[in-house]
Design a protein around this motif. Structure first.
Motif, PDB file in Angstrom:
ATOM      1  N   LEU A 177       0.861  -1.176   0.000  1.00  0.00           N
ATOM      2  CA  LEU A 177       0.000   0.000   0.000  1.00  0.00           C
ATOM      3  C   LEU A 177       0.902   1.232   0.000  1.00  0.00           C
ATOM      4  O   LEU A 177       1.811   1.325   0.826  1.00  0.00           O
ATOM      5  CB  LEU A 177      -0.867  -0.053   1.264  1.00  0.00           C
ATOM      6  CG  LEU A 177      -1.949   0.979   1.471  1.00  0.00           C
ATOM      7  CD1 LEU A 177      -3.080   0.352   2.257  1.00  0.00           C
ATOM      8  CD2 LEU A 177      -1.441   2.176   2.199  1.00  0.00           C
ATOM      9  N   TYR A 178       0.684   2.137  -0.937  1.00  0.00           N
ATOM     10  CA  TYR A 178       1.519   3.332  -1.072  1.00  0.00           C
ATOM     11  C   TYR A 178       0.659   4.580  -0.919  1.00  0.00           C
ATOM     12  O   TYR A 178      -0.475   4.629  -1.419  1.00  0.00           O
ATOM     13  CB  TYR A 178       2.198   3.380  -2.447  1.00  0.00           C
ATOM     14  CG  TYR A 178       3.065   2.195  -2.740  1.00  0.00           C
ATOM     15  CD1 TYR A 178       4.379   2.141  -2.295  1.00  0.00           C
ATOM     16  CD2 TYR A 178       2.585   1.117  -3.463  1.00  0.00           C
ATOM     17  CE1 TYR A 178       5.192   1.047  -2.566  1.00  0.00           C
ATOM     18  CE2 TYR A 178       3.375   0.014  -3.739  1.00  0.00           C
ATOM     19  CZ  TYR A 178       4.678  -0.004  -3.281  1.00  0.00           C
ATOM     20  OH  TYR A 178       5.459  -1.090  -3.557  1.00  0.00           O
ATOM     21  N   ILE A 179       1.213   5.596  -0.258  1.00  0.00           N
ATOM     22  CA  ILE A 179       0.565   6.898  -0.141  1.00  0.00           C
ATOM     23  C   ILE A 179       1.595   7.932  -0.566  1.00  0.00           C
ATOM     24  O   ILE A 179       2.666   8.029   0.032  1.00  0.00           O
ATOM     25  CB  ILE A 179       0.102   7.181   1.297  1.00  0.00           C
ATOM     26  CG1 ILE A 179      -0.857   6.103   1.775  1.00  0.00           C
ATOM     27  CG2 ILE A 179      -0.531   8.565   1.384  1.00  0.00           C
ATOM     28  CD1 ILE A 179      -1.157   6.156   3.254  1.00  0.00           C
ATOM     29  N   GLY A 180       1.262   8.698  -1.617  1.00  0.00           N
ATOM     30  CA  GLY A 180       2.201   9.688  -2.112  1.00  0.00           C
ATOM     31  C   GLY A 180       1.485  10.854  -2.766  1.00  0.00           C
ATOM     32  O   GLY A 180       0.255  10.912  -2.836  1.00  0.00           O
ATOM     33  N   ILE A 181       2.256  11.784  -3.270  1.00  0.00           N
ATOM     34  CA  ILE A 181       1.739  12.969  -3.943  1.00  0.00           C
ATOM     35  C   ILE A 181       1.563  12.622  -5.424  1.00  0.00           C
ATOM     36  O   ILE A 181       2.515  12.172  -6.071  1.00  0.00           O
ATOM     37  CB  ILE A 181       2.714  14.149  -3.773  1.00  0.00           C
ATOM     38  CG1 ILE A 181       2.903  14.435  -2.288  1.00  0.00           C
ATOM     39  CG2 ILE A 181       2.222  15.371  -4.519  1.00  0.00           C
ATOM     40  CD1 ILE A 181       4.060  15.371  -1.980  1.00  0.00           C
ATOM     41  N   PRO A 182       0.352  12.823  -5.981  1.00  0.00           N
ATOM     42  CA  PRO A 182       0.131  12.458  -7.393  1.00  0.00           C
ATOM     43  C   PRO A 182       1.021  13.253  -8.337  1.00  0.00           C
ATOM     44  O   PRO A 182       1.223  14.451  -8.155  1.00  0.00           O
ATOM     45  CB  PRO A 182      -1.334  12.803  -7.632  1.00  0.00           C
ATOM     46  CG  PRO A 182      -1.922  13.146  -6.325  1.00  0.00           C
ATOM     47  CD  PRO A 182      -0.833  13.374  -5.352  1.00  0.00           C
ATOM     48  N   LYS A 183       1.557  12.574  -9.340  1.00  0.00           N
ATOM     49  CA  LYS A 183       2.374  13.251 -10.350  1.00  0.00           C
ATOM     50  C   LYS A 183       1.503  14.009 -11.343  1.00  0.00           C
ATOM     51  O   LYS A 183       1.872  15.090 -11.785  1.00  0.00           O
ATOM     52  CB  LYS A 183       3.249  12.229 -11.094  1.00  0.00           C
ATOM     53  CG  LYS A 183       4.413  11.742 -10.283  1.00  0.00           C
ATOM     54  CD  LYS A 183       5.295  10.840 -11.125  1.00  0.00           C
ATOM     55  CE  LYS A 183       6.547  10.476 -10.367  1.00  0.00           C
ATOM     56  NZ  LYS A 183       7.434   9.612 -11.150  1.00  0.00           N
ATOM     57  N   ASP A 184       0.374  13.437 -11.718  1.00  0.00           N
ATOM     58  CA  ASP A 184      -0.528  14.067 -12.677  1.00  0.00           C
ATOM     59  C   ASP A 184      -1.692  14.700 -11.919  1.00  0.00           C
ATOM     60  O   ASP A 184      -2.704  14.056 -11.644  1.00  0.00           O
ATOM     61  CB  ASP A 184      -1.028  13.031 -13.680  1.00  0.00           C
ATOM     62  CG  ASP A 184      -1.852  13.626 -14.807  1.00  0.00           C
ATOM     63  OD1 ASP A 184      -2.086  14.858 -14.787  1.00  0.00           O
ATOM     64  OD2 ASP A 184      -2.258  12.866 -15.695  1.00  0.00           O
ATOM     65  N   LYS A 185      -1.560  15.978 -11.583  1.00  0.00           N
ATOM     66  CA  LYS A 185      -2.585  16.684 -10.806  1.00  0.00           C
ATOM     67  C   LYS A 185      -3.862  16.889 -11.605  1.00  0.00           C
ATOM     68  O   LYS A 185      -4.929  17.062 -11.030  1.00  0.00           O
ATOM     69  CB  LYS A 185      -2.054  18.036 -10.313  1.00  0.00           C
ATOM     70  CG  LYS A 185      -1.034  17.937  -9.216  1.00  0.00           C
ATOM     71  CD  LYS A 185      -1.704  17.573  -7.915  1.00  0.00           C
ATOM     72  CE  LYS A 185      -0.721  17.732  -6.771  1.00  0.00           C
ATOM     73  NZ  LYS A 185      -1.308  17.405  -5.500  1.00  0.00           N
ATOM     74  N   ASN A 186      -3.792  16.888 -12.940  1.00  0.00           N
ATOM     75  CA  ASN A 186      -5.001  17.030 -13.751  1.00  0.00           C
ATOM     76  C   ASN A 186      -5.870  15.783 -13.667  1.00  0.00           C
ATOM     77  O   ASN A 186      -7.090  15.864 -13.576  1.00  0.00           O
ATOM     78  CB  ASN A 186      -4.644  17.316 -15.209  1.00  0.00           C
ATOM     79  CG  ASN A 186      -3.956  18.651 -15.381  1.00  0.00           C
ATOM     80  OD1 ASN A 186      -4.244  19.601 -14.647  1.00  0.00           O
ATOM     81  ND2 ASN A 186      -3.039  18.731 -16.321  1.00  0.00           N
ATOM     82  N   LYS A 187      -5.249  14.633 -13.703  1.00  0.00           N
ATOM     83  CA  LYS A 187      -5.986  13.367 -13.644  1.00  0.00           C
ATOM     84  C   LYS A 187      -6.365  13.003 -12.210  1.00  0.00           C
ATOM     85  O   LYS A 187      -7.435  12.457 -11.970  1.00  0.00           O
ATOM     86  CB  LYS A 187      -5.123  12.260 -14.270  1.00  0.00           C
ATOM     87  CG  LYS A 187      -5.861  10.981 -14.520  1.00  0.00           C
ATOM     88  CD  LYS A 187      -5.009  10.014 -15.320  1.00  0.00           C
ATOM     89  CE  LYS A 187      -5.767   8.752 -15.623  1.00  0.00           C
ATOM     90  NZ  LYS A 187      -4.966   7.800 -16.368  1.00  0.00           N
TER      91      LYS A 187
END
Length: 161
Positions: A69-79
């Motif tokens: 299980l991973y929790i991180g900052i999304p790379k694609d903020k539009n999607k």
């Protein structure tokens, strides 16, 4: 006229020696072990993640009994417009998906190993993740009766940036 060299035992076919068979089997085994590649995690396609530092780390004994299980900052903020993104085994998910995912993961594991070791959920969390989001995930894990949780980190002094 008598033959000088005569076979004893008639016209039978000679037997094939199997002495080299174990060598061949082990060569094939080593070939497939070396030629096959372990699929690396693909979480970095979706999120930027810098795990927290920890001074006391231990290895998990039975690595095939881990659900990631991973929790991180999304790379694609539009999607993915949210602040933090949840991945269950490298796939984007919602917090409400956790209960079903735990059931699916437990179903994939061997019954004997599941009874002996149990399923472990390894959480890899970005060091800037909000505690409320992590707490919501931990609540879903507890509703799914998944209490064996480990936290992944990198070795280092947690007090030093």
């Amino acid at each position: 006229m008598k033959r000088k060299f005569q076979r004893e035992g008639g016209d039978g076919t000679p037997t094939i020696s199997t002495a080299a068979l174990p060598d061949i089997v082990f060569m094939l085994l080593f070939f497939f072990l070396i030629a096959s590649a372990i699929k690396p995690s693909e979480y970095d396609k979706y999120v930027k993640l810098e795990p927290a530092k920890a001074s006391e780390l231990t290895d998990i004994v039975k690595k095939d009994m881990i659900a990631y299980l991973y929790i991180g900052i999304p790379k694609d903020k539009n999607k993915y417009p949210q602040d933090y993104m949840l991945l269950l085994n490298d796939k984007p998910a919602q917090v409400s998906d956790i209960r079903g995912w735990i059931g699916d993961e437990a179903g994939k594991k061997s019954g004997q190993d599941l009874m002996e070791y149990g399923l472990t959920t390894q959480m890899t969390i970005d060091k800037t993740a909000k505690v409320g989001f992590v707490q919501a995930i931990k609540e879903q894990l507890s509703y799914a009766q998944q209490f064996n949780v480990s936290y992944a980190g990198i070795e280092g002094d947690p007090t030093v940036e």
